[in-house]
Design a protein around this motif. Structure first.
Motif, PDB file in Angstrom:
ATOM      1  N   GLU A   1     -60.280 -76.049  38.962  1.00 17.10           N
ATOM      2  CA  GLU A   1     -60.271 -76.633  40.148  1.00 17.10           C
ATOM      3  C   GLU A   1     -61.175 -75.820  41.142  1.00 17.10           C
ATOM      4  OE1 GLU A   1     -56.831 -77.648  43.511  1.00 17.10           O
ATOM      5  OE2 GLU A   1     -56.202 -77.501  41.266  1.00 17.10           O
TER       6      GLU A   1
ATOM      7  N   ARG B   1     -58.866 -81.281  43.152  1.00 17.23           N
ATOM      8  CA  ARG B   1     -57.251 -81.425  42.104  1.00 17.23           C
ATOM      9  C   ARG B   1     -57.836 -82.731  41.314  1.00 17.23           C
ATOM     10  NH1 ARG B   1     -51.842 -81.157  42.613  1.00 17.23           N
ATOM     11  NH2 ARG B   1     -50.933 -81.570  40.518  1.00 17.23           N
TER      12      ARG B   1
ATOM     13  N   ASN C   1     -53.188 -92.535  45.920  1.00 18.94           N
ATOM     14  CA  ASN C   1     -53.346 -91.294  46.498  1.00 18.94           C
ATOM     15  C   ASN C   1     -53.080 -91.186  48.080  1.00 18.94           C
ATOM     16  OD1 ASN C   1     -53.895 -88.465  46.321  1.00 18.94           O
ATOM     17  ND2 ASN C   1     -55.997 -88.774  46.230  1.00 18.94           N
TER      18      ASN C   1
ATOM     19  N   ASP D   1     -49.262 -85.570  39.094  1.00 20.04           N
ATOM     20  CA  ASP D   1     -50.636 -85.470  39.118  1.00 20.04           C
ATOM     21  C   ASP D   1     -51.560 -86.647  39.558  1.00 20.04           C
ATOM     22  OD1 ASP D   1     -50.920 -82.673  37.932  1.00 20.04           O
ATOM     23  OD2 ASP D   1     -49.767 -83.698  36.602  1.00 20.04           O
TER      24      ASP D   1
ATOM     25  N   HIS E   1     -58.359 -82.709  37.107  1.00 17.79           N
ATOM     26  CA  HIS E   1     -57.270 -83.329  36.438  1.00 17.79           C
ATOM     27  C   HIS E   1     -58.009 -84.595  35.477  1.00 17.79           C
ATOM     28  CE1 HIS E   1     -53.346 -84.650  35.200  1.00 17.79           C
ATOM     29  NE2 HIS E   1     -53.248 -85.776  35.519  1.00 17.79           N
TER      30      HIS E   1
ATOM     31  N   PHE F   1     -53.816 -85.809  46.672  1.00 16.95           N
ATOM     32  CA  PHE F   1     -54.491 -84.799  45.812  1.00 16.95           C
ATOM     33  C   PHE F   1     -55.886 -84.753  46.465  1.00 16.95           C
ATOM     34  CE2 PHE F   1     -51.578 -87.177  43.124  1.00 16.95           C
ATOM     35  CZ  PHE F   1     -50.565 -86.251  43.081  1.00 16.95           C
TER      36      PHE F   1
END
Length: 323
Positions: free
Chosen positions: A144, A259, A84, A98, A263, A255
């Motif tokens: 979110e 988020r 990430n 994602d 997710h 992200f």
């Protein structure tokens, strides 16, 4: 508020830091029937406003006299977010659309000041400085725009990773020439540069490389969400001994915290005390000795690691190298 778990005089407990810097033993303050651990306290719910006045007259402990435990010792889930960061995503043939996840076991957790143990057969092993999010309110399929309302607080976590163990837990599977259907679907997304390996599938399993004992230093504090204005704008500083070697920010993660929570909760229920660590801050500091995290081999360095996040504190862990 800043919460912690610790051991003193052979007794394990948890507490909160008062304005004078001393730690008040919450199990003693709450008396008979107090939840046995901090994660139990989070699940039971805590009225922070009602607690604050009771701290002033209570006995205080000097943090320097405590043996630090990870704030949460047996969380139900420890969920890591893979690659990430913008540097990793920029190098990817197919960047993640994602967040992608992996797990660490609770037995990987150790507290501030406790050693990270690296064995000689691990191979290359390095730290990964990260922000940890602790869930305070259960939820599934969390929108979110409501994600932060499910957060109890934040902490520092070091996602110790061993590419050496990862290499040992990787496998190449060569599919048959006549393979169709599912195999074809599995292979279709790749960019194949070598015809000799057009039928190869590479799989890596991360249980040992991410979850070995002591591979999850966390702490020293678990800071309640009300004290952190924006979890997506926190500087993260990493030190090898006293030398600053990485200097980054959660603003540079691909992200956001919201988020990530939304997710992961689309696939698994999040429960109070669950930990999500949000991805590695890995931008080299100006003049630092390491240009990538893989240059920082703990077995060769031997120096204590430190991670600082303003508002969350400084997590320091020595390294012990076993033959």
């Amino acid at each position: 508020m800043k919460f912690c778990s610790y051991e003193t005089q052979g007794r394990r407990s948890y507490g909160v830091q008062r304005e004078d810097g001393l730690v008040v033993d919450l199990r003693a303050l709450l008396g008979l029937g107090a939840p046995p651990t901090l994660e139990d306290l989070i699940e039971a719910g805590l009225d922070l406003a009602a607690l604050a006045p009771r701290l002033q007259g209570a006995p205080g402990l000097d943090p320097a006299t405590l043996t630090w435990l990870p704030p949460l010792r047996r969380p139900g889930k420890i969920i890591g977010v893979a690659i990430n960061n913008r540097m990793g995503q920029a190098a990817a043939f197919r960047p993640f659309a994602d967040p992608a996840f992996f797990f660490k076991p609770s037995t990987s957790l150790v507290g501030h000041g406790q050693p990270v143990v690296v064995r000689g057969d691990y191979g290359l092993t390095h730290p990964e400085p990260e922000l940890a999010v602790v869930i305070g309110k259960a939820g599934r399929a969390i929108p979110e725009n409501q994600a932060l309302s499910h957060v109890f607080g934040y902490a520092i976590i070091n996602d110790i990773t061993s590419p050496g163990l990862k290499e040992k837990d990787s496998i190449e599977i060569v599919t048959p020439p006549q393979a169709t259907g599912g195999y074809s679907d599995l292979l279709a997304w790749r960019q194949v540069r070598d015809p000799d390996h057009a039928r190869s599938i590479y799989l890596t399993y991360h249980a040992r490389s991410k979850g070995s004992d002591t591979f999850g230093p966390m702490g020293p504090w678990l800071v309640t969400a009300d004290e952190i204005a924006d979890p997506n704008a926190l500087p993260i500083l990493s030190y090898d001994g006293d030398e600053l070697v990485f200097e980054d920010s959660t603003a540079n993660l691909t992200f956001s915290v919201q988020r990530i929570i939304a997710h992961v909760s689309a696939y698994m229920t999040l429960e109070p005390g669950d930990i999500i660590h949000c991805g590695t801050a890995m931008k080299p500091a100006e003049g630092g000795r390491y240009r990538t995290l893989t240059g920082w081999d703990l077995a060769r360095s031997g120096r204590p690691m430190a991670i600082e996040i303003p508002g969350l504190g400084r997590l320091v862990n020595p390294v012990v190298v076993e033959p």
